[in-house]
Design an enzyme around this catalytic site. Sequence first.
Site, short mmCIF file in Angstrom:
data_model
loop_
_atom_site.label_atom_id
_atom_site.label_comp_id
_atom_site.label_asym_id
_atom_site.label_seq_id
_atom_site.Cartn_x
_atom_site.Cartn_y
_atom_site.Cartn_z
N SER A 10 0.85 -1.19 0.00
CA SER A 10 0.00 0.00 0.00
C SER A 10 0.89 1.23 0.00
O SER A 10 1.62 1.48 0.97
CB SER A 10 -0.88 0.02 1.25
OG SER A 10 -1.33 1.35 1.47
N ASP A 37 -4.71 3.55 -1.85
CA ASP A 37 -5.77 3.86 -0.90
C ASP A 37 -6.31 5.26 -1.14
O ASP A 37 -5.65 6.25 -0.84
CB ASP A 37 -5.23 3.76 0.54
CG ASP A 37 -4.99 2.32 0.95
OD1 ASP A 37 -5.94 1.52 0.85
OD2 ASP A 37 -3.86 2.00 1.35
N MET A 39 -8.90 8.01 -0.10
CA MET A 39 -9.74 8.38 1.05
C MET A 39 -10.23 9.80 0.88
O MET A 39 -9.47 10.68 0.45
CB MET A 39 -8.93 8.28 2.34
CG MET A 39 -8.31 6.91 2.56
SD MET A 39 -7.49 6.82 4.17
CE MET A 39 -6.76 5.19 4.07
N MET A 70 -12.11 4.38 -0.60
CA MET A 70 -12.77 4.61 0.71
C MET A 70 -13.41 5.98 0.63
O MET A 70 -12.92 6.95 1.22
CB MET A 70 -11.72 4.50 1.82
CG MET A 70 -11.29 3.07 2.07
SD MET A 70 -9.73 2.93 2.97
CE MET A 70 -8.58 3.05 1.59
N MET A 143 -11.33 -6.09 5.48
CA MET A 143 -10.52 -5.16 6.27
C MET A 143 -10.17 -5.81 7.61
O MET A 143 -11.06 -6.30 8.32
CB MET A 143 -11.27 -3.86 6.54
CG MET A 143 -11.51 -2.98 5.32
SD MET A 143 -10.03 -2.50 4.39
CE MET A 143 -9.02 -1.71 5.65
N ASP A 181 -6.47 -6.62 4.31
CA ASP A 181 -5.85 -5.30 4.34
C ASP A 181 -5.87 -4.75 5.76
O ASP A 181 -6.93 -4.50 6.32
CB ASP A 181 -6.65 -4.38 3.39
CG ASP A 181 -6.02 -3.00 3.23
OD1 ASP A 181 -4.96 -2.75 3.82
OD2 ASP A 181 -6.63 -2.19 2.50
C1 DX5 Z 1 -6.24 1.34 5.67
C2 DX5 Z 1 -5.72 1.08 4.26
C3 DX5 Z 1 -4.62 0.11 4.22
C4 DX5 Z 1 -3.37 0.54 4.95
C5 DX5 Z 1 -2.53 -0.67 5.23
O1 DX5 Z 1 -7.42 2.03 5.62
O2 DX5 Z 1 -6.78 0.56 3.46
O3 DX5 Z 1 -4.33 -0.26 2.88
O4 DX5 Z 1 -2.62 1.50 4.27
O5 DX5 Z 1 -1.45 -0.32 6.03
P1 DX5 Z 1 -0.82 -1.32 7.11
O6 DX5 Z 1 -0.36 -2.53 6.36
O7 DX5 Z 1 0.28 -0.51 7.71
O8 DX5 Z 1 -1.90 -1.66 8.10
ZN ZN Z 2 -6.28 -0.37 1.49
#
Ligand code: DX5
Ligand code: ZN
Length: 234
Positions: A10, A37, A39, A70, A143, A181
């Site tokens: 990611s 990602d 957001m 997201m 998740m 994830d």
């Molecule tokens: C969280 C994201 C993930 C995150 C993962 O909302 O969707 O993709 O960046 O990061 P780690 O592996 O550090 O939990």
């Molecule tokens: Zn993610």
Amino acid sequence: MYGKIKIAPSILSANFMKMGEDIAMIERCGADIIHVDVMDGHFVPNLTMGVPFLKDLNKIAKLPVDVHLMISNPLEELPWFIAAGAWGITVHYEAFDDPATGIHEAIGLIHAAGIRACVSLKPDTPVEVLRPFIADLDMVLMMSVYPGFSGQSYIEGTENRVAEVVALCDELGCDVDIQVDGGIKASTVERVARAGADIFVMGSACFTAADPAAAMAEVRELGSAAGAEGAGRR
Ligand code: DX5
Ligand code: ZN
């Protein structure tokens, strides 16, 4: 499920001032997929990258670009993300006012563009909601943290939810990739791989590692062995 293990760093955990270098680094170090990602500060309390970023990323990426949206009201912005280019797009079940019709429409738009459609569930959304449309999906994203930030700890019990997705697919006679994830690293990957997950997002565990190639290789190795064990038990 129980497919060949894939590692998806990611890039939320990359250095945004050195993004090109960091992408080249993960491509060199054995990643399979680039996890992006997106957001919007509404669906989750964080604001990251969007359409212009994705357009530029597609110009340089050698690996498949997988977009994890997201955002609230994904149907409004989905056409922009599709036009920007992606290998696959994930929408969140919880992001739709009316998931019954919205998810169907989103899958239709994504598939009409010839790319992979995926639906993600937050840690507290029942797996059973996937039943009406899971057979139409290429991937389910489970998740293992509450979405919004990288660097959080894996939520124990996510492996049971992965097993529920596998059971639902078995019941319905369908097969999907299962991506996990959040908080995935050497100490957490085995339990989810054994349960049937096959694509692993690695944010902080990849980018903060002294040796990202070794970190990804270790997760791949542990995940492959545990996945084979899990498949053997079925
Ligand atoms: C969280 C994201 C993930 C995150 C993962 O909302 O969707 O993709 O960046 O990061 P780690 O592996 O550090 O939990
Ligand atoms: Zn993610």
